[in-house]
Design a protein around this motif. Structure first.
Motif, PDB file in Angstrom:
ATOM      1  N   ILE A 150      40.680  47.052  49.035  1.00 23.09           N
ATOM      2  CA  ILE A 150      40.820  46.051  50.098  1.00 23.09           C
ATOM      3  C   ILE A 150      39.422  45.752  50.629  1.00 23.09           C
ATOM      4  O   ILE A 150      38.755  46.643  51.159  1.00 23.09           O
ATOM      5  N   ASP A 151      38.964  44.511  50.466  1.00 22.42           N
ATOM      6  CA  ASP A 151      37.711  44.076  51.083  1.00 22.42           C
ATOM      7  C   ASP A 151      38.119  43.358  52.364  1.00 22.42           C
ATOM      8  O   ASP A 151      38.756  42.303  52.314  1.00 22.42           O
ATOM      9  N   ASN A 152      37.764  43.956  53.505  1.00 21.27           N
ATOM     10  CA  ASN A 152      38.261  43.374  54.769  1.00 21.27           C
ATOM     11  C   ASN A 152      37.195  42.548  55.496  1.00 21.27           C
ATOM     12  O   ASN A 152      37.342  42.277  56.683  1.00 21.27           O
ATOM     13  N   SER A 153      36.144  42.129  54.752  1.00 18.27           N
ATOM     14  CA  SER A 153      35.082  41.334  55.400  1.00 18.27           C
ATOM     15  C   SER A 153      35.671  40.140  56.148  1.00 18.27           C
ATOM     16  O   SER A 153      35.217  39.797  57.232  1.00 18.27           O
ATOM     17  N   ASN A 154      36.664  39.518  55.535  1.00 15.25           N
ATOM     18  CA  ASN A 154      37.227  38.314  56.151  1.00 15.25           C
ATOM     19  C   ASN A 154      38.696  38.470  56.526  1.00 15.25           C
ATOM     20  O   ASN A 154      39.440  37.496  56.572  1.00 15.25           O
ATOM     21  N   LEU A 155      39.095  39.703  56.785  1.00 12.11           N
ATOM     22  CA  LEU A 155      40.498  39.924  57.179  1.00 12.11           C
ATOM     23  C   LEU A 155      40.542  40.351  58.641  1.00 12.11           C
ATOM     24  O   LEU A 155      39.700  41.135  59.090  1.00 12.11           O
ATOM     25  N   SER A 156      41.531  39.875  59.367  1.00 12.64           N
ATOM     26  CA  SER A 156      41.728  40.368  60.729  1.00 12.64           C
ATOM     27  C   SER A 156      42.428  41.729  60.616  1.00 12.64           C
ATOM     28  O   SER A 156      42.960  42.087  59.557  1.00 12.64           O
ATOM     29  N   ARG A 157      42.455  42.457  61.722  1.00 20.56           N
ATOM     30  CA  ARG A 157      43.154  43.746  61.737  1.00 20.56           C
ATOM     31  C   ARG A 157      44.610  43.582  61.339  1.00 20.56           C
ATOM     32  O   ARG A 157      45.169  44.397  60.608  1.00 20.56           O
ATOM     33  N   GLU A 158      45.215  42.512  61.856  1.00 17.63           N
ATOM     34  CA  GLU A 158      46.648  42.290  61.592  1.00 17.63           C
ATOM     35  C   GLU A 158      46.877  41.999  60.108  1.00 17.63           C
ATOM     36  O   GLU A 158      47.816  42.496  59.511  1.00 17.63           O
ATOM     37  N   GLU A 159      45.977  41.175  59.527  1.00 17.46           N
ATOM     38  CA  GLU A 159      46.137  40.829  58.099  1.00 17.46           C
ATOM     39  C   GLU A 159      45.960  42.073  57.234  1.00 17.46           C
ATOM     40  O   GLU A 159      46.689  42.276  56.258  1.00 17.46           O
ATOM     41  N   GLN A 160      44.978  42.886  57.617  1.00 15.67           N
ATOM     42  CA  GLN A 160      44.708  44.099  56.856  1.00 15.67           C
ATOM     43  C   GLN A 160      45.912  45.047  56.916  1.00 15.67           C
ATOM     44  O   GLN A 160      46.341  45.604  55.910  1.00 15.67           O
ATOM     45  N   LYS A 161      46.473  45.191  58.124  1.00 11.82           N
ATOM     46  CA  LYS A 161      47.620  46.086  58.281  1.00 11.82           C
ATOM     47  C   LYS A 161      48.824  45.561  57.484  1.00 11.82           C
ATOM     48  O   LYS A 161      49.520  46.333  56.807  1.00 11.82           O
ATOM     49  N   ALA A 162      49.045  44.249  57.553  1.00  8.44           N
ATOM     50  CA  ALA A 162      50.194  43.666  56.844  1.00  8.44           C
ATOM     51  C   ALA A 162      50.047  43.885  55.338  1.00  8.44           C
ATOM     52  O   ALA A 162      51.010  44.236  54.642  1.00  8.44           O
ATOM     53  N   LEU A 163      48.833  43.698  54.846  1.00  9.89           N
ATOM     54  CA  LEU A 163      48.575  43.897  53.416  1.00  9.89           C
ATOM     55  C   LEU A 163      48.850  45.355  53.025  1.00  9.89           C
ATOM     56  O   LEU A 163      49.540  45.626  52.029  1.00  9.89           O
ATOM     57  N   ALA A 164      48.342  46.283  53.820  1.00 12.26           N
ATOM     58  CA  ALA A 164      48.527  47.703  53.497  1.00 12.26           C
ATOM     59  C   ALA A 164      50.000  48.099  53.614  1.00 12.26           C
ATOM     60  O   ALA A 164      50.510  48.868  52.788  1.00 12.26           O
ATOM     61  N   MET A 165      50.703  47.571  54.624  1.00 11.43           N
ATOM     62  CA  MET A 165      52.125  47.922  54.780  1.00 11.43           C
ATOM     63  C   MET A 165      52.943  47.398  53.595  1.00 11.43           C
ATOM     64  O   MET A 165      53.914  48.013  53.181  1.00 11.43           O
ATOM     65  N   ARG A 166      52.499  46.247  53.056  1.00 17.82           N
ATOM     66  CA  ARG A 166      53.189  45.728  51.861  1.00 17.82           C
ATOM     67  C   ARG A 166      53.014  46.725  50.706  1.00 17.82           C
ATOM     68  O   ARG A 166      53.967  47.020  49.978  1.00 17.82           O
ATOM     69  N   LEU A 167      51.816  47.258  50.565  1.00 20.37           N
ATOM     70  CA  LEU A 167      51.559  48.246  49.498  1.00 20.37           C
ATOM     71  C   LEU A 167      52.405  49.501  49.712  1.00 20.37           C
ATOM     72  O   LEU A 167      52.968  50.052  48.768  1.00 20.37           O
ATOM     73  N   VAL A 168      52.486  49.946  50.973  1.00 21.48           N
ATOM     74  CA  VAL A 168      53.284  51.143  51.282  1.00 21.48           C
ATOM     75  C   VAL A 168      54.747  50.889  50.917  1.00 21.48           C
ATOM     76  O   VAL A 168      55.392  51.707  50.241  1.00 21.48           O
ATOM     77  N   ASN A 169      55.261  49.750  51.348  1.00 23.78           N
ATOM     78  CA  ASN A 169      56.684  49.478  51.111  1.00 23.78           C
ATOM     79  C   ASN A 169      56.989  49.308  49.628  1.00 23.78           C
ATOM     80  O   ASN A 169      58.040  49.741  49.158  1.00 23.78           O
ATOM     81  N   GLU A 170      56.050  48.709  48.906  1.00 23.96           N
ATOM     82  CA  GLU A 170      56.233  48.591  47.451  1.00 23.96           C
ATOM     83  C   GLU A 170      56.324  49.982  46.836  1.00 23.96           C
ATOM     84  O   GLU A 170      57.183  50.254  46.013  1.00 23.96           O
ATOM     85  N   LYS A 171      55.433  50.873  47.280  1.00 20.46           N
ATOM     86  CA  LYS A 171      55.422  52.238  46.742  1.00 20.46           C
ATOM     87  C   LYS A 171      56.703  52.971  47.111  1.00 20.46           C
ATOM     88  O   LYS A 171      57.353  53.580  46.259  1.00 20.46           O
ATOM     89  N   LEU A 172      57.107  52.878  48.387  1.00 25.59           N
ATOM     90  CA  LEU A 172      58.337  53.582  48.810  1.00 25.59           C
ATOM     91  C   LEU A 172      59.542  53.054  48.046  1.00 25.59           C
ATOM     92  O   LEU A 172      60.460  53.807  47.741  1.00 25.59           O
ATOM     93  N   GLY A 173      59.500  51.769  47.720  1.00 24.72           N
ATOM     94  CA  GLY A 173      60.623  51.166  47.001  1.00 24.72           C
ATOM     95  C   GLY A 173      60.766  51.692  45.580  1.00 24.72           C
ATOM     96  O   GLY A 173      61.831  51.592  44.978  1.00 24.72           O
ATOM     97  N   THR A 174      59.705  52.291  45.042  1.00 27.42           N
ATOM     98  CA  THR A 174      59.790  52.789  43.672  1.00 27.42           C
ATOM     99  C   THR A 174      60.207  54.255  43.614  1.00 27.42           C
ATOM    100  O   THR A 174      60.371  54.818  42.538  1.00 27.42           O
ATOM    101  N   LEU A 175      60.320  54.908  44.797  1.00 22.05           N
ATOM    102  CA  LEU A 175      60.596  56.363  44.778  1.00 22.05           C
ATOM    103  C   LEU A 175      62.087  56.664  44.811  1.00 22.05           C
ATOM    104  O   LEU A 175      62.877  55.888  45.301  1.00 22.05           O
TER     105      LEU A 175
END
Ligand code: DC
Length: 230
Positions: free
Chosen positions: A205-230
């Motif tokens: 994740i390069d967050n040079s141009n991401l807001s905190r909210e965008e960064q969190k939303a992106l990471a939460m999407r990754l978390v949920n994708e991972k949890l969905g595979t378990l």
């Protein structure tokens, strides 16, 4: 059935928002947040306080077993605090004096062995978000989700300076902060023991141009994708 818990490793360069993201994910998921850099800073502070030189490996090895590093959440101040043998050292470990010495300290094998062992124990029960430099490569090589964060150096220095100003440091300059970040990045990525390295299975994740909210939303999407595979 409740969700299975995973470990999340967040690595990357100095001051690129790893801690901010790690805290937000831990809060959202009700996981434990561990700032591994604070542990290296705590050891550095202990050496400064006792006037032990980084070259004095025997004295460092003697000191390490006497150090008990822990974390607590201060709800009145709404922030995490690092404790060394029960004392709150949160503001002392963020000073430039500690920042300037922490990379040489974190090169020492005995220091890394001491801290990595504790970090691995914390991760045994899963449900941990840990940020640092070697979490995805060495501490939790089996972490279910690994994020590698980066941002342009000038943007990182600007954010770090704003933090220092907020804490009342009016003397440190932008150039000093930028120099400290660049020098730590170089030392942290080129040391022999557990250098800062992007794990082959980490997501960048390069967050040079991401807001905190965008960064969190992106990471939460990754978390949920991972949890969905378990
Ligand atoms: O995350 P931070 O900037 O507070 O970390 C301070 C220093 O600690 C960093 O420059 C290198 C070291 N460190 C490390 O070697 N390994 C880690 N897992 C975390 C930090």
């Amino acid at each position: 059935m409740s969700n299975p818990k995973i470990n999340i490793a967040i690595d990357g360069y100095s001051s690129c928002g790893k801690g901010t993201l790690a805290k937000e994910l831990a809060k959202e998921l009700n996981y434990l947040f561990i700032d591994s850099g604070a542990m290296y800073r705590a050891v550095t502070l202990a050496l400064i306080r006792r006037h032990i030189a980084v070259e004095d490996i025997a004295a460092i090895e003697n000191l390490l077993p006497q150090l008990e590093i822990s974390f607590e959440f201060n709800s009145a101040l709404n922030h995490y605090q690092t404790l060394l043998n029960g004392d709150n050292i949160e503001s002392e470990i963020r000073t430039m004096e500690v920042s300037n010495l922490v990379s040489p300290v974190s090169k020492i094998d005995a220091v890394r062995d001491f801290l990595v062992k504790q970090q691995r124990t914390i991760g045994l029960n899963k449900g941990v978000v840990m940020d640092g430099r070697d979490i995805g490569t060495v501490v939790f090589p089996d972490a279910e989700l690994k994020i590698f964060m980066t941002a342009q150096p000038e943007i990182r220095a600007q954010r770090r300076l704003a933090e220092l100003r907020q804490k009342g440091d009016v003397l440190t300059t932008f150039e000093e902060v930028l120099e400290n970040l660049s020098s730590r990045d170089l030392q942290d990525s080129t040391r022999a023991n557990s250098p800062l390295l992007q794990a082959s299975d980490a997501i960048v994740i390069d967050n040079s141009n991401l807001s905190r909210e965008e960064q969190k939303a992106l990471a939460m999407r990754l978390v949920n994708e991972k949890l969905g595979t378990l």
